[in-house]
Write a protein that holds these residues in place. Structure first.
Motif, PDB file in Angstrom:
ATOM      1  N   ILE B 156       7.548 -35.427  45.130  1.00  0.00           N
ATOM      2  CA  ILE B 156       7.260 -33.989  45.199  1.00  0.00           C
ATOM      3  C   ILE B 156       8.588 -33.237  45.193  1.00  0.00           C
ATOM      4  N   PRO B 158       9.844 -29.238  45.255  1.00  0.00           N
ATOM      5  CA  PRO B 158       9.606 -27.787  45.246  1.00  0.00           C
ATOM      6  C   PRO B 158      10.669 -27.031  44.435  1.00  0.00           C
ATOM      7  N   ILE B 160      11.703 -28.039  41.361  1.00  0.00           N
ATOM      8  CA  ILE B 160      11.603 -28.579  40.003  1.00  0.00           C
ATOM      9  C   ILE B 160      12.087 -27.523  39.002  1.00  0.00           C
ATOM     10  N   ALA B 187      -2.285 -34.978  44.116  1.00  0.00           N
ATOM     11  CA  ALA B 187      -2.376 -33.715  43.375  1.00  0.00           C
ATOM     12  C   ALA B 187      -1.788 -32.563  44.183  1.00  0.00           C
ATOM     13  N   TRP B 197      -0.173 -26.962  48.095  1.00  0.00           N
ATOM     14  CA  TRP B 197       0.759 -26.745  46.994  1.00  0.00           C
ATOM     15  C   TRP B 197       0.694 -27.943  46.052  1.00  0.00           C
ATOM     16  N   PRO B 198       1.157 -27.760  44.821  1.00  0.00           N
ATOM     17  CA  PRO B 198       1.198 -28.915  43.917  1.00  0.00           C
ATOM     18  C   PRO B 198       1.977 -30.078  44.545  1.00  0.00           C
ATOM     19  N   GLY B 199       1.404 -31.264  44.481  1.00  0.00           N
ATOM     20  CA  GLY B 199       2.023 -32.450  45.069  1.00  0.00           C
ATOM     21  C   GLY B 199       2.841 -33.227  44.053  1.00  0.00           C
ATOM     22  N   GLY B 201       2.031 -35.550  42.318  1.00  0.00           N
ATOM     23  CA  GLY B 201       1.242 -35.791  41.104  1.00  0.00           C
ATOM     24  C   GLY B 201       1.539 -34.791  40.007  1.00  0.00           C
ATOM     25  N   CYS B 202       1.979 -33.599  40.400  1.00  0.00           N
ATOM     26  CA  CYS B 202       2.312 -32.540  39.435  1.00  0.00           C
ATOM     27  C   CYS B 202       3.616 -32.879  38.709  1.00  0.00           C
ATOM     28  N   MET B 203       4.655 -33.225  39.461  1.00  0.00           N
ATOM     29  CA  MET B 203       5.960 -33.535  38.858  1.00  0.00           C
ATOM     30  C   MET B 203       5.898 -34.854  38.068  1.00  0.00           C
ATOM     31  N   ALA B 205       3.244 -36.112  36.616  1.00  0.00           N
ATOM     32  CA  ALA B 205       2.501 -35.849  35.374  1.00  0.00           C
ATOM     33  C   ALA B 205       3.386 -35.150  34.351  1.00  0.00           C
ATOM     34  N   ALA B 206       4.242 -34.241  34.813  1.00  0.00           N
ATOM     35  CA  ALA B 206       5.146 -33.530  33.896  1.00  0.00           C
ATOM     36  C   ALA B 206       6.020 -34.533  33.141  1.00  0.00           C
ATOM     37  N   ILE B 207       6.563 -35.511  33.865  1.00  0.00           N
ATOM     38  CA  ILE B 207       7.418 -36.531  33.225  1.00  0.00           C
ATOM     39  C   ILE B 207       6.586 -37.463  32.341  1.00  0.00           C
ATOM     40  N   GLY B 209       4.076 -36.423  30.701  1.00  0.00           N
ATOM     41  CA  GLY B 209       3.812 -35.579  29.532  1.00  0.00           C
ATOM     42  C   GLY B 209       4.976 -35.540  28.560  1.00  0.00           C
TER      43      GLY B 209
END
Lengths: 299, 299
Positions: B156, B158, B160, B187, B197-199, B201-203, B205-207, B209
């Motif tokens: 995670i 914050p 990013i 998530a 807040w975005p967990g 899983g957000c960062m 997933a970005a990588i 992607g």
């Protein structure tokens, strides 16, 4: 089916059967801010032979107006009507689906999306101005989101930050029925001439990761844009040829839509990558660059 | 199999069959910076009855040392050895897999990961200090990445930004054999008391992607951490009980590892969510909060 190299021999078959050429821009027309060799002459030739030209780009940073200016700055005359950017597609998707004008749209992405939304009569929020928003993770900090946001549009965003990710996630999670629209899901994009950078697929995946929802994609390879432009220009799918440098967006887009497809090797795809056994996307034809069409037409 | 509410009647069965309790922290021990009611007394009771306690958290922002300080500040005495954070798990994963010490590790995430890497003898790059890096998208701008980076750890983050996304993507794409390690894929996370807040899983997933690669996950629900701690404490899986507030991380983690499982409703999961037909993760037992164990032990 494997693809054929474009040649003086088979070029007339393609040329005579097609009424419109759809061009991807980056890697086909230009690379970054530099025009690819022979492009203006090739486009002139196609126009002079009565072919309709359409430019279809997944890059959502610019609006159609901004793309027309870019074409002009490179010495090519292209009208806004001939340009289909994924920023425009996002606005048209909302329009076609009767998205209520009283609802707002939160944008993770560039100015181009906000401009197209505004031209379509919608109110966009976020975009570049939220690139400066900071967060303070003390226990009482809270991102308050607009409850009237009915759609979140996510495109490539070089100024992505935690505030935007939280804002978009809150809208999708907490506003009933909020749409999640991706301009496209390209893994990478040529943001600068010297290297590839994370594309819209990166920011879109981030929001998928935090919301556990999947977006509606409006850019290539989704056929939304194709359906829209077929209707607008009253063309038949089989009389169109999609010209692009990416197998998984451009060529797949053309194939999904039932068009003929021509891969150019002037962008991200190499001939070995095309021929690699792991690649299952085969264009009808491939060639080095679009000016080969000019050469073959004169042959 | 549906789960049973913990009761004075079935509590002895669970208690007597278990040698160690594994606790998730957020939503079980504390919420943000506030201790959940009755926690110290419950932990004291378990220790006094000879139960081993282990604290397993997916939050990678802190190191074990920093978590031990947090426990202390809340009036609970817990040693670093009893704490398994996903930041520690990332470092241990590299250690167990003989990651060469001469290679570097790029970190998208918090200080905790960097600290655990250092304690394990590794050199971390990135982390909080790259939160201030800016990019300039002119045509000659270029992010130069360290070719000796052999692993990218994503947790995670914050802070990013596009620089970190590009740097991590370049290492994974261009450094041969570079590992892609996710601390976890939650998530959301309770970054502040007032909202989720975005967990990680957000960062992560970005990588995914931008690289089109999938990571190795070391936190819950992956069993890497469990295998590691089973070996360390020489415990049998069936004599452990995983206590957590999340079905898809904590309870799944316990089940994947062959432990008994107890869901507490003091965090993100509600009783209706547990009972919802769409939920296919059923703990062995569930109860309101861990201090119910204290109540039932006295009954």
């Amino acid at each position: 089916m494997s693809s054929h190299p474009l040649s003086p021999h088979n070029f007339p078959d393609l040329f005579d059967s097609v009424e419109a050429f759809l061009f991807d821009c980056d890697g086909v027309i230009w690379k970054g801010d530099e025009l690819i060799d022979g492009v203006p002459q090739t486009l002139d030739m196609l126009r002079s032979k009565g072919k309709k030209l359409v430019f279809v780009t997944n890059n959502s940073l610019k609006s159609r107006r901004q793309y027309a200016k870019k074409f002009q700055s490179l010495g090519i005359s292209v009208s806004e009507d001939e340009i289909f950017s994924s920023s425009f597609a996002a606005a048209m998707y909302l329009k076609v689906n009767n998205f209520p004008v009283e609802k707002k749209i939160y944008v993770i992405g560039g100015e181009g999306i906000l401009e197209e939304l505004q031209l379509a009569g919608y109110t966009g929020l976020g975009g570049p101005e939220d690139g400066n928003k900071t967060i303070h993770l003390n226990q009482n900090f809270f991102v308050d989101h607009d409850k009237s946001v009915g759609a979140v549009v996510v495109g490539i965003d070089p100024y992505i930050n935690y505030y935007k990710l939280q804002y978009g996630t809150l809208c999708i999670r907490e506003n009933p029925g909020c749409l999640f629209i991706a301009t496209n899901r390209d893994a990478t994009g040529h943001m600068t001439a010297l290297q590839e950078w994370p594309g819209a697929g990166c920011m879109v995946a981030a929001i998928c990761g935090s919301t556990q929802k999947e977006p509606t994609v409006v850019g290539k390879p989704s056929t939304f844009m194709m359906d829209f432009l077929l209707q607008k220009f009253n063309l038949s799918r089989s009389k169109m040829c999609m010209v692009g440098d990416r197998l998984d967006t451009d060529i797949l887009f053309g194939q999904n839509a039932g068009c003929k497809t021509l891969l150019v090797l002037s962008g991200v795809t190499t001939q070995p990558a095309l021929r690699d056994p792991s690649n299952n996307i085969q264009p009808d034809y491939y060639t080095g660059k679009i000016s080969d069409m000019l050469k073959f037409s004169e042959a």
